[in-house]
Design a protein around this motif. Structure first.
Motif, short mmCIF file in Angstrom:
data_model
loop_
_atom_site.label_atom_id
_atom_site.label_comp_id
_atom_site.label_asym_id
_atom_site.label_seq_id
_atom_site.Cartn_x
_atom_site.Cartn_y
_atom_site.Cartn_z
N ASN A 20 73.03 52.50 37.28
CA ASN A 20 73.31 52.79 38.67
C ASN A 20 72.04 52.77 39.49
O ASN A 20 72.01 52.27 40.60
CB ASN A 20 73.96 54.17 38.80
CG ASN A 20 75.45 54.05 38.62
OD1 ASN A 20 76.00 52.96 38.79
ND2 ASN A 20 76.09 55.14 38.28
N ARG A 21 71.01 53.34 38.89
CA ARG A 21 69.77 53.43 39.62
C ARG A 21 69.19 52.04 39.89
O ARG A 21 68.76 51.75 40.99
CB ARG A 21 68.78 54.28 38.82
CG ARG A 21 67.54 54.62 39.60
CD ARG A 21 66.69 55.56 38.82
NE ARG A 21 67.01 56.95 39.11
CZ ARG A 21 66.27 57.96 38.68
NH1 ARG A 21 65.22 57.72 37.92
NH2 ARG A 21 66.58 59.19 38.97
N SER A 68 74.02 44.23 43.60
CA SER A 68 74.26 45.66 43.51
C SER A 68 75.75 45.99 43.64
O SER A 68 76.17 47.08 43.30
CB SER A 68 73.48 46.40 44.59
OG SER A 68 74.03 46.11 45.84
N LYS A 95 70.83 49.30 40.13
CA LYS A 95 71.65 48.65 41.15
C LYS A 95 71.30 49.17 42.53
O LYS A 95 71.27 48.42 43.49
CB LYS A 95 73.12 48.87 40.84
CG LYS A 95 73.57 47.84 39.83
CD LYS A 95 74.98 47.99 39.42
CE LYS A 95 75.24 46.98 38.31
NZ LYS A 95 76.40 47.30 37.54
N ASN A 96 71.01 50.48 42.61
CA ASN A 96 70.62 51.05 43.89
C ASN A 96 69.32 50.45 44.38
O ASN A 96 69.17 50.14 45.55
CB ASN A 96 70.45 52.56 43.75
CG ASN A 96 71.72 53.26 44.18
OD1 ASN A 96 72.46 52.72 44.98
ND2 ASN A 96 71.95 54.42 43.63
N ILE A 97 68.38 50.29 43.44
CA ILE A 97 67.09 49.70 43.80
C ILE A 97 67.31 48.29 44.32
O ILE A 97 66.75 47.89 45.34
CB ILE A 97 66.13 49.72 42.60
CG1 ILE A 97 65.72 51.16 42.30
CG2 ILE A 97 64.90 48.87 42.88
CD1 ILE A 97 64.96 51.33 41.01
N ASN A 98 68.16 47.54 43.62
CA ASN A 98 68.51 46.19 44.07
C ASN A 98 68.99 46.20 45.51
O ASN A 98 68.59 45.39 46.32
CB ASN A 98 69.63 45.62 43.19
CG ASN A 98 69.08 44.87 42.00
OD1 ASN A 98 67.87 44.64 41.93
ND2 ASN A 98 69.94 44.53 41.08
N PHE A 99 69.89 47.15 45.77
CA PHE A 99 70.49 47.19 47.10
C PHE A 99 69.44 47.53 48.16
O PHE A 99 69.34 46.87 49.19
CB PHE A 99 71.61 48.23 47.14
CG PHE A 99 72.33 48.25 48.45
CD1 PHE A 99 73.30 47.32 48.74
CD2 PHE A 99 72.00 49.20 49.42
CE1 PHE A 99 73.95 47.31 49.95
CE2 PHE A 99 72.65 49.20 50.64
CZ PHE A 99 73.62 48.27 50.90
N ILE A 100 68.62 48.54 47.85
CA ILE A 100 67.61 48.97 48.82
C ILE A 100 66.62 47.84 49.08
O ILE A 100 66.28 47.54 50.23
CB ILE A 100 66.89 50.24 48.31
CG1 ILE A 100 67.87 51.41 48.30
CG2 ILE A 100 65.68 50.56 49.16
CD1 ILE A 100 67.38 52.60 47.54
#
Lengths: 264, 274, 242
Positions: A3-4, A261, A6-11
């Motif tokens: 999850n983390r 993400s 994927k979050n980094i990807n999104f950010i």
């Protein structure tokens, strides 16, 4: 952990897109030279403080041209995806939900369109509509419809036999209500992902078409056009190709990371 | 280790590391399985019963079980022996059947090939010998017309027949231990009873120990002599079925027993008195 | 006592094409001349194994499949509860919205009145106001089934059709949901058509029992009597299996 990441990807993706948005906005606000203004004295000027990205073969300011070009590429991609999504969702929802004869007919047409590479298809439409920015949007948009329709149809097909749809039906909900209010929100995750990937493809498709000279018409810039023009001077003035290329990479990378993400 | 104990699980802990905070699903699981014994493992969904079974069958990743604990089989700790050794035990000495026989069978392969597969992997029997063995085991699981069934595909069979095929595949290597994870839950009641009878028969004829996992305490009581009750990853109660039914110690076990719908007449159930 | 539902000589058949190259249609008779009735306030158990046609009866009563024969009902339409509560609730909507929709679709316009009714219902099925704001995936299986029952009762039906409503639940939860259904049946004077494959559940829960095999009713009566003195061979097999 996953999850983390994927979050980094999104950010990361969102930051890149924000940066590009600011970059484009800056082109509208900052008192830069007109992107189409020609100045023979500045022909192939090297990057300097006065001309951060240098100047091209007509002495036009590359910085303001990249800004303007990014904007038109972005807008064309937006329009393309918009048309693709709207018609894709309508066709996909109708065929997936109702099935039967409508499904057979529309999906066979879809298959036929799908069988052509989208660029080739867009070229065909351009030859019918004539070149120009709006024509490119329409042509690419139509070429993008089948892939969206296919994705949405699959989701509707999966959802239409779920018990919650049966329940809504038993309570007296209309077909339109079930499609729009019940099933559509459940396809958003997949649809959003498809939109972001579609955005990438649209950016690249626009660049390819302008590169071939049938997209945005000169002297107006687009990233694809600039790359195409810079091709001849690749060794003489590498900055001419470098900066539009960089802008293109950032746009594609940003949306790519964001769509990653959303994947499960 | 005592003479007749074939499997001993000590202090097994299962932890999943998918999230930032590790999630423990089984705490301090202990089990001693005697040769030819049928032990029931009862609990509701999420109680950790299936996870414990997967761990014993060697189907969980070892990094999920490194906290502490041992699974001794034949004097070897299944959690530390080499992969090759584990593979020779898996499917050979310990095998497992699952709840949904349709998804456990490969839909594009004929029944014969699937039942025969363990023989190809673990033995060097020739073609005729393998055929004989497959035919024998299919007869043993009470399939009618096994020669015909062999040539069929899973989707052509009924749920009960598919579960029999799964049992045949699991039993063909004559394992010492059979782990049955809710093998009857997806089946109709009449078929359920037949499958339970079949398991009982195989246990008696071949002396295979069975770990029978179920959420159905009454079903477990017809098949097993000993039962472990699990809740939220812990074994909350264990002992002979009779004792647990007559005098449950734990609040949770009482609740489970109370939840069994009671029928206040004698149905002359053929299974109970066997 | 009046009949809430009367089914007379119900026949349902499907056409199925068989064979790959030279396909021929085969007519499959799912229900063959089924007749029964449910009286006011009665819980009727409908027992059969998979493929016996028990769910088809429910579909026919609700008008979801074409049938021959007579289905006579009170003018109030029956509601239905399905086996899988997770699948029956739209995962993208909150519980409150889902309950509210049942009223909205019945043409109730006043939002305040609707939200009062929703609140009343959530309490009636043993949940709290705070559950209204949650999504289905944030509830347990038993809670979800409570929501499904609540939603089905929103239209104030006289008859509730419950198709294996507890089969997907854990045993302790099963007992709670059955208790809730019993409770609601008494409070609201409901009639329930309870479809199940579990003879143990049916025994205590139902007032009357129908056993279905291959689309034909093989036995009918008071469960206590049927269980003690089964007449049909199939019933005997069923009873010996539990």
């Amino acid at each position: 952990m996953k999850n983390r990441i994927k979050n980094i990807n999104f950010i990361l993706g969102a930051s890149i897109i924000c940066f590009m948005a600011l970059f484009i906005l800056a082109g509208k606000i900052l008192p830069l030279r007109d992107p189409n203004a020609i100045d023979a004295t500045l022909k192939f000027a090297k990057p300097s403080l006065a001309h951060p990205f240098g100047c091209d073969n007509f002495g036009r300011e590359i910085l303001s041209r990249v800004m303007q070009g990014s904007l038109s590429t972005f807008l064309i991609a937006l329009g393309t995806v918009f048309i693709g999504t709207i018609f894709g969702v309508i066709i996909g929802a109708a065929t997936g939900y109702f099935g039967g004869v409508i499904d057979e007919i529309l999906m066979r047409v879809n298959d036929a369109i799908f069988a052509f590479p989208s660029i080739l298809l867009a070229l065909l439409f351009i030859s019918l509509l004539g070149p120009g920015t709006y024509q490119v949007v329409i042509a690419l948009g139509i070429a993008f419809v089948p892939s969206f329709a296919r994705i949405v149809r699959g989701e509707f097909l999966k959802n239409r036999n779920m018990d919650y749809v049966k329940c809504a039906r038993l309570m007296g909900a209309s077909h339109l209500r079930i499609m729009v209010i019940h099933i559509l929100p459940n396809t958003l995750r997949v649809l959003l992902n498809a939109i972001l990937i579609g955005f990438n493809n649209a950016v690249l498709a626009e660049a390819s078409m302008s590169f071939l000279g049938i997209g945005v018409q000169p002297p107006d810039p687009s990233l694809g056009r600039m790359l195409s023009e810079a091709q001849a001077y690749l060794f003489k003035a590498p900055n001419y190709a470098l900066f539009p290329g960089l802008a293109l990479i950032l746009l594609v990378l940003g949306f790519g990371l964001m769509s990653d993400s959303f994947e499960k | 280790m005592k003479e007749d104990i074939i499997l001993e699980v000590q202090d097994l802990n299962i932890e999943f590391h998918d999230h930032i905070i590790p999630e423990t699903v089984v705490y301090d699981f202990d089990l001693e399985l005697k040769e030819g014994e049928i032990v029931g493992l009862v609990g509701e969904s999420g109680s950790g019963k299936s996870m414990s079974a997967l761990a014993i069958a060697g189907l969980l990743s070892r990094k999920d079980m490194k906290k502490r604990g041992h699974i001794y089989y034949d004097g070897k700790d299944l959690l530390t022996i080499s992969r090759n050794e584990l593979r020779s035990i898996q499917g050979n000495d310990i095998s497992m059947i699952f709840q949904e026989p349709l998804t456990s069978l490969n839909p594009v392969k004929r029944i014969y090939d699937q039942v025969e597969e363990p023989l190809r992997i673990h033995t060097d029997l020739d073609k005729e010998q393998r055929y004989e063995k497959v035919l024998k085991i299919l007869k043993e699981v009470d399939l009618r017309d096994p020669e015909h069934v062999m040539k069929q595909y899973p989707h052509e069979l009924s749920g009960g027949m598919r579960q029999r095929i799964m049992i045949a595949t699991a039993m063909i290597m004559e394992p010492k231990i059979l782990i049955a994870d809710e093998p009857t839950t997806a089946l109709d009641v009449t078929i359920q009873a037949q499958i339970v009878k079949l398991l009982k028969k195989l246990n008696e004829q071949r002396n295979t120990a069975i770990i029978f996992i179920s959420h159905d305490l009454s079903l477990v009581s017809t098949l097993c002599r000993r039962v472990l009750v699990m809740k939220d990853g812990y074994i909350v109660e264990s002992g002979p079925v009779k004792a647990i039914f007559e005098d449950p110690k734990e609040e949770y076990t009482k609740k489970l027993i109370a939840a069994i719908p009671k029928i206040d007449i004698d149905l002359g159930n053929g299974l109970q008195d066997e | 006592m009046n009949e809430i539902l009367k089914v007379k000589d119900l026949n349902v058949s499907f056409k199925d094409s068989q064979g790959l190259l030279f396909s021929h249609t085969v007519t499959k008779h799912v229900l063959k001349g089924v007749s029964f009735e449910i009286k006011e306030g009665q819980i009727l158990g409908l027992v059969g194994e998979s493929g016996s046609g028990k769910s088809t009866i429910a579909k026919a009563v609700l008008g979801l499949v074409p049938y021959e024969g007579e289905v006579i009902m009170d003018n109030a339409a029956p509601s239905m509860v399905f086996q899988d509560p997770a699948g029956s609730l739209n995962p993208a909507k909150r519980i409150g919205w889902l309950l509210d929709e049942a009223l909205y679709l019945r043409g109730e316009k006043d939002p305040d009145e609707r939200s009062n009714k929703v609140l009343e219902m959530i309490n009636l099925v043993g949940l709290k106001e705070e559950h209204l704001k949650r999504y289905p995936k944030e509830l347990s299986g038993g809670q979800r089934q409570r929501v499904c029952i609540g939603r089905a009762l929103m239209s104030q039906p006289r008859l509730l059709i419950a198709d294996e409503p507890v089969s997907a639940l854990d045993v302790t939860i099963q007992a709670q949901i059955l208790e809730l259904l019993r409770d609601l049946q008494k409070k609201l004077d409901l009639s329930i058509l309870f479809i199940s494959h579990d003879l143990r559940v049916v025994y205590n829960f139902c007032d009357r029992l129908i056993i279905l095999k291959d689309g034909v009713i093989v036995e009918e009566g008071d469960p206590k009597v049927v269980y003690r003195t089964p007449k049909d061979q199939y019933t005997k097999v069923l009873l010996s299996s539990i």
